[in-house]
Design a protein around this motif. Structure first.
Motif, mmCIF file in Angstrom:
data_model
loop_
_atom_site.group_PDB
_atom_site.id
_atom_site.type_symbol
_atom_site.label_atom_id
_atom_site.label_comp_id
_atom_site.label_asym_id
_atom_site.label_seq_id
_atom_site.Cartn_x
_atom_site.Cartn_y
_atom_site.Cartn_z
ATOM 1 N N LYS A 45 -3.402 13.902 -11.610
ATOM 2 C CA LYS A 45 -2.668 14.528 -10.522
ATOM 3 C C LYS A 45 -2.798 16.275 -10.890
ATOM 4 O O LYS A 45 -3.169 16.763 -10.050
ATOM 5 C CB LYS A 45 -1.223 14.240 -10.278
ATOM 6 N N TYR A 79 -5.858 10.897 -4.880
ATOM 7 C CA TYR A 79 -5.575 9.418 -4.331
ATOM 8 C C TYR A 79 -5.014 8.471 -5.341
ATOM 9 O O TYR A 79 -5.814 8.135 -6.316
ATOM 10 C CB TYR A 79 -6.859 8.772 -3.670
ATOM 11 N N ARG A 118 -1.358 6.406 -4.912
ATOM 12 C CA ARG A 118 -0.366 5.609 -4.390
ATOM 13 C C ARG A 118 -0.900 5.637 -2.782
ATOM 14 O O ARG A 118 -0.517 4.681 -2.035
ATOM 15 C CB ARG A 118 1.143 5.963 -4.233
ATOM 16 N N GLU A 119 -1.595 6.893 -2.461
ATOM 17 C CA GLU A 119 -1.854 7.107 -1.122
ATOM 18 C C GLU A 119 -2.675 6.117 -0.710
ATOM 19 O O GLU A 119 -3.059 5.574 0.350
ATOM 20 C CB GLU A 119 -2.611 8.396 -1.084
ATOM 21 N N THR A 173 -0.727 3.155 0.558
ATOM 22 C CA THR A 173 -0.096 3.284 1.938
ATOM 23 C C THR A 173 -1.384 3.224 2.927
ATOM 24 O O THR A 173 -1.133 2.536 3.973
ATOM 25 C CB THR A 173 0.360 4.865 2.065
ATOM 26 N N LEU A 174 -2.384 3.761 2.667
ATOM 27 C CA LEU A 174 -3.562 3.894 3.577
ATOM 28 C C LEU A 174 -4.157 2.421 3.908
ATOM 29 O O LEU A 174 -4.365 2.053 4.889
ATOM 30 C CB LEU A 174 -4.664 4.818 3.208
ATOM 31 N N GLU A 212 2.965 -2.349 2.033
ATOM 32 C CA GLU A 212 2.520 -1.889 0.695
ATOM 33 C C GLU A 212 2.983 -2.605 -0.512
ATOM 34 O O GLU A 212 2.112 -2.358 -1.330
ATOM 35 C CB GLU A 212 3.549 -0.338 0.714
#
Lengths: 197, 197
Positions: free
Chosen positions: A21, A32, A34-35, A38-39, A48
């Protein structure tokens, strides 16, 4: 500047996600982690929580059954394939840092793609998951070992290679020199390889 | 400046020895590679050729038989033990770079001791052993694989761990970014860890 991709695999508690990060912020590129979950959940219509757990499950012997022509998709395979496609489409689109999810393997043929593995001694990881991540577990050392086991089983199964094997990565780093220092070292690598000025 | 030790393990053809030598020169510290063989030969009275070959031989199950009280030394064990003692005495004496010979394992409890593993893709290593090292072999790729096998068998046997396993080293590097760049990266690591200014 040419597009470039960084993948980060990490032992639980090594600070790999924090490093990823921070790196993405300092480089001004997408991040990217956790994204991805979600995606993928959005794309597949699965929850999720389910997507999050696929790393704990071995997909069915997908490659073998594809090869044998006997492939009958199950929901784990479907989630894995959707996630792999998502990772490729993100890597096609823009420079980014991707954490976990076998991204190094999924993007192994990509140009300008650099793979890092972050690890640390077990005592240090056990300390970090309780003091920094706030995980409440009885035996932190046993908990990180259990995570390692899950991640390595999943990685080894999907890739037919070995999680944490030096040869799978451009650089592997013991993060006990410090998370800022590890981030700086990844940037040093990208500079030496000509990606960054 | 406080004394510090660098150990370098390397895949054959990865340029690890060249990197170690260059690093020692740039840091102004001692360099031990072939010198270890000459010194061990002098201490034991065995030939240099014999000492050179111990990495190709598995010592007898030294630790097990010591534990069982049934240890009868053989000449391979003797050479291994002499070499391990020599490595420790060098590390006690002065800052240095030591290449190969399971030095990372032998010095695992030492303070201010940093362990690096250098690898590279097989095609690159095959090219280097013929074009730079001048080795005359029919099948260079097969030759480097054979070396890897020998080194890993010896390391795995002696250490009961895995050669090239990221967790055994502070840093592992794919040297295909260039030998000068890899050397620079090791120096970056030593700077980030506070050993160098």
């Amino acid at each position: 500047m040419k597009k470039y991709i960084v993948t980060i695999a990490r032992e639980h508690g090594s600070g790999g996600r924090i490093i990823g990060k921070k790196l993405a912020e300092e480089l001004g590129i997408a991040f990217y982690d956790r994204e991805l979950i979600t995606l993928t959940a959005k794309q597949t219509g699965l929850s999720e929580a389910f997507i999050n757990d696929i790393e704990d499950q071995k997909p069915s012997s997908l490659l073998y059954s594809l090869y044998m022509g006997t492939y009958i998709p199950n929901v784990y395979d479907e989630a894995y394939v959707a996630q792999a496609n998502l990772i490729r489409s993100l890597a096609d689109k823009e420079s980014c840092v991707i954490v976990g999810r076998c991204a190094d393997y999924i993007l192994r043929e990509y140009d300008n793609c650099f793979h890092f593995f972050i690890h640390a001694p077990i005592q240090e990881r056990a300390k970090r998951i309780t003091e920094e991540y706030g995980e409440q577990v009885k035996d932190p050392a046993a908990a990180v070992k259990k995570w390692d086991k899950k991640r390595s089983s999943y990685y080894n199964f999907v890739t037919q290679s070995q999680w944490g094997r030096a040869q799978n990565y451009n650089l592997t780093i013991d993060s006990s020199i410090g998370l800022d220092q590890t981030t700086a070292l990844i940037k040093d690598y990208l500079k030496h390889s000509g990606v960054l000025d």
